[in-house]
Design a protein around this motif. Structure first.
Motif, PDB file in Angstrom:
ATOM      1  N   GLY A  48      46.885  44.716  36.661  1.00  0.00           N
ATOM      2  CA  GLY A  48      46.535  45.858  35.827  1.00  0.00           C
ATOM      3  C   GLY A  48      47.382  47.094  36.003  1.00  0.00           C
ATOM      4  O   GLY A  48      47.002  48.169  35.562  1.00  0.00           O
ATOM      5  N   GLY A  49      48.520  46.983  36.644  1.00  0.00           N
ATOM      6  CA  GLY A  49      49.396  48.138  36.830  1.00  0.00           C
ATOM      7  C   GLY A  49      50.487  47.802  37.820  1.00  0.00           C
ATOM      8  O   GLY A  49      50.635  46.657  38.242  1.00  0.00           O
ATOM      9  N   ILE A  50      51.234  48.813  38.217  1.00  0.00           N
ATOM     10  CA  ILE A  50      52.325  48.581  39.155  1.00  0.00           C
ATOM     11  C   ILE A  50      52.124  49.356  40.450  1.00  0.00           C
ATOM     12  O   ILE A  50      53.062  49.634  41.174  1.00  0.00           O
ATOM     13  CB  ILE A  50      53.689  48.925  38.521  1.00  0.00           C
ATOM     14  CG1 ILE A  50      53.726  50.381  38.040  1.00  0.00           C
ATOM     15  CG2 ILE A  50      54.013  47.964  37.380  1.00  0.00           C
ATOM     16  CD1 ILE A  50      55.098  50.859  37.622  1.00  0.00           C
ATOM     17  N   GLY A  51      50.878  49.711  40.762  1.00  0.00           N
ATOM     18  CA  GLY A  51      50.589  50.481  41.966  1.00  0.00           C
ATOM     19  C   GLY A  51      50.686  49.649  43.233  1.00  0.00           C
ATOM     20  O   GLY A  51      50.547  48.430  43.225  1.00  0.00           O
ATOM     21  N   ASP A  52      50.913  50.348  44.335  1.00  0.00           N
ATOM     22  CA  ASP A  52      50.956  49.736  45.661  1.00  0.00           C
ATOM     23  C   ASP A  52      49.578  49.772  46.302  1.00  0.00           C
ATOM     24  O   ASP A  52      48.716  50.557  45.915  1.00  0.00           O
ATOM     25  CB  ASP A  52      51.924  50.512  46.565  1.00  0.00           C
ATOM     26  CG  ASP A  52      53.360  50.495  46.058  1.00  0.00           C
ATOM     27  OD1 ASP A  52      53.762  49.484  45.453  1.00  0.00           O
ATOM     28  OD2 ASP A  52      54.073  51.497  46.298  1.00  0.00           O
ATOM     29  N   ILE A  53      49.397  48.942  47.314  1.00  0.00           N
ATOM     30  CA  ILE A  53      48.213  49.001  48.172  1.00  0.00           C
ATOM     31  C   ILE A  53      48.722  49.439  49.541  1.00  0.00           C
ATOM     32  O   ILE A  53      49.455  48.709  50.197  1.00  0.00           O
ATOM     33  CB  ILE A  53      47.500  47.641  48.258  1.00  0.00           C
ATOM     34  CG1 ILE A  53      47.005  47.202  46.881  1.00  0.00           C
ATOM     35  CG2 ILE A  53      46.352  47.717  49.268  1.00  0.00           C
ATOM     36  CD1 ILE A  53      46.438  45.791  46.831  1.00  0.00           C
ATOM     37  N   ILE A  54      48.353  50.658  49.936  1.00  0.00           N
ATOM     38  CA  ILE A  54      48.806  51.227  51.201  1.00  0.00           C
ATOM     39  C   ILE A  54      47.590  51.428  52.099  1.00  0.00           C
ATOM     40  O   ILE A  54      46.653  52.137  51.725  1.00  0.00           O
ATOM     41  CB  ILE A  54      49.513  52.589  50.990  1.00  0.00           C
ATOM     42  CG1 ILE A  54      50.615  52.485  49.940  1.00  0.00           C
ATOM     43  CG2 ILE A  54      50.015  53.146  52.329  1.00  0.00           C
ATOM     44  CD1 ILE A  54      51.773  51.605  50.302  1.00  0.00           C
ATOM     45  N   ILE A  55      47.606  50.802  53.268  1.00  0.00           N
ATOM     46  CA  ILE A  55      46.505  50.884  54.231  1.00  0.00           C
ATOM     47  C   ILE A  55      47.053  51.523  55.501  1.00  0.00           C
ATOM     48  O   ILE A  55      48.060  51.060  56.044  1.00  0.00           O
ATOM     49  CB  ILE A  55      45.926  49.489  54.513  1.00  0.00           C
ATOM     50  CG1 ILE A  55      45.376  48.893  53.208  1.00  0.00           C
ATOM     51  CG2 ILE A  55      44.848  49.552  55.600  1.00  0.00           C
ATOM     52  CD1 ILE A  55      45.044  47.425  53.290  1.00  0.00           C
TER      53      ILE A  55
END
Length: 167
Positions: A48-55
């Motif tokens: 659903g998009g081009i966002g990152d997952i940053i933890i």
């Protein structure tokens, strides 16, 4: 031909062999910080998009939690996420009755999901695109978060209600 990008996992992070971390074909990444723990049956999916997952560092994500990258998910340091939570930083468009929902694709970004440091999210919570959970907040089990949550507050339910503050 699709080009795949590598995720960035700290050497001190503990990732269960039964966790499913996808590899993006559009350049998005998953980044997991120092001493963070990702339990079995956690899924991190690019959708659903081009966002990152940053933890961030010292986070714990328990079994059954699903993170849909959408417009991006940023989780600070020392965040606890209980079992079976869903983070959806995207939403389908559905307004036109003349097109199927799949033809309408996704809605514009509401800013992704931001979770600041020292947050506890109880079991079975849903966190939606545009949610900002400020530092030190607590979200009670089964809650739905869709807006901005003030720092050091305790919140529960659907609709989400502030029931107290951390002292």
């Amino acid at each position: 031909m699709k080009r795949y990008f590598m995720n960035i996992i700290s050497k001190t992070a503990q990732i269960s062999a039964l966790c499913d971390l996808e590899i993006s074909s559009v350049g998005s990444i998953i980044q997991i910080g120092e001493n963070s723990i990702v339990d079995s049956f956690v899924k991190m999916k690019f959708s659903g998009g081009i966002g990152d997952i940053i933890i961030g560092d010292d986070c714990k994500i328990n079994s059954g939690t699903v993170l849909y990258s959408g417009h991006g998910i940023r989780i600070g340091n020392s965040v606890l996420i209980a079992a079976n939570c869903t983070f959806s930083a995207t939403n389908h468009e559905f307004i036109s009755k003349h097109k199927t929902i799949t033809e309408q694709r996704f809605k514009p970004s509401r800013g992704g999901i931001i979770i600041e440091d020292d947050v506890w999210i109880g079991a079975n919570c849903i966190v939606l695109d545009g949610a900002i959970i400020r530092k030190g907040s607590v979200i009670g089990a089964g809650s739905i978060v869709r807006g901005e949550i003030a720092s050091y507050t305790i919140n529960v339910g659907n609709p989400l209600v502030k029931i107290g503050e951390r002292l």
